[in-house]
Design an enzyme around this catalytic site. Structure first.
Site, short mmCIF file in Angstrom:
data_model
loop_
_atom_site.label_atom_id
_atom_site.label_comp_id
_atom_site.label_asym_id
_atom_site.label_seq_id
_atom_site.Cartn_x
_atom_site.Cartn_y
_atom_site.Cartn_z
CG ASN A 176 -3.03 -3.00 7.45
OD1 ASN A 176 -3.09 -2.29 6.26
ND2 ASN A 176 -3.85 -3.42 7.55
CG HIS A 229 -4.86 -6.49 -0.13
ND1 HIS A 229 -5.84 -6.85 0.62
CD2 HIS A 229 -5.05 -7.46 -1.09
CE1 HIS A 229 -6.84 -7.73 0.10
NE2 HIS A 229 -6.20 -8.01 -1.00
CB THR A 285 -6.40 -6.97 9.97
OG1 THR A 285 -6.45 -8.00 9.08
CG2 THR A 285 -6.75 -5.62 9.15
NE ARG A 295 -5.02 -13.31 5.02
CZ ARG A 295 -5.63 -12.09 5.07
NH1 ARG A 295 -5.41 -11.26 4.04
NH2 ARG A 295 -6.33 -11.77 5.77
CE LYS A 305 -3.84 -2.36 2.59
NZ LYS A 305 -4.47 -2.42 3.90
NE ARG A 349 -1.45 -5.91 7.26
CZ ARG A 349 -2.30 -6.64 6.78
NH1 ARG A 349 -2.94 -7.63 7.44
NH2 ARG A 349 -2.96 -6.09 5.66
CG PHE A 401 -13.60 1.05 7.45
CD1 PHE A 401 -12.89 0.74 6.08
CD2 PHE A 401 -13.94 0.34 8.06
CE1 PHE A 401 -13.13 -0.93 5.94
CE2 PHE A 401 -14.26 -1.14 8.17
CZ PHE A 401 -13.54 -1.54 6.96
#
Length: 149
Positions: free
Chosen positions: A112, A115, A91, A85, A9, A102, A57
């Site tokens: 965070n 994705h 998350t 993952r 991101k 993360r 959000f």
């Protein structure tokens, strides 16, 4: 071979973490078959996050994902969706385990860093949304036989 969609991101790009994040997947033994840096359109962002459209959000999420460059990737390998993952972590970075992306680099839920597709079916949908077939390369690294049977 199983594939997954991963996006670094805008916060991960702005913080200069692209190389370190890619390294986590390469070191694990996965094969990078698609990679591009891009700015995300509102239309693409809304399609990608459609599952959250009724959440409060949603609009801030769309604005954030459009706020700067994003690195979109497709990784391939045995069990890559589930493994990615685990590499990414929870998350919320504050509850993510140390050793995860993360957990090591994230601080805020809204920033965070990354994705990753949450299921094989989702991965296919996301890959098709973000990449054209001709943007993906099928290849087998020489190390593959040393990583999987």
């Amino acid at each position: 071979m199983e594939r997954t969609f991963i996006a670094i991101k805008p916060d991960g790009v702005q913080r200069g973490l692209v190389g370190q994040i890619i390294s986590r997947f390469e070191t694990k033994g996965f094969t990078l078959v698609g990679l591009k840096i891009m700015t995300v359109t509102k239309e693409l962002a809304e399609k990608h996050y459609d599952v959250h459209k009724e959440r409060p959000f949603f609009s801030s999420l769309i604005e954030f994902i459009k706020s700067g460059p994003l690195v979109a990737m497709v990784w391939e390998g045995e069990g890559v969706v589930a493994s990615a993952r685990k590499i990414i972590g929870a998350t919320n970075p504050l509850t993510a385990e140390p050793g995860t992306i993360r957990g090591d680099y994230g601080i805020s839920l809204g920033r965070n860093l990354i994705h990753g597709s949450d299921a094989i079916e989702t991965a296919q949908t996301e890959i098709n949304l973000w990449f054209k077939e001709e943007e993906l390369v099928s290849w087998k690294p020489t190390l593959t036989s040393w990583i999987v049977e």
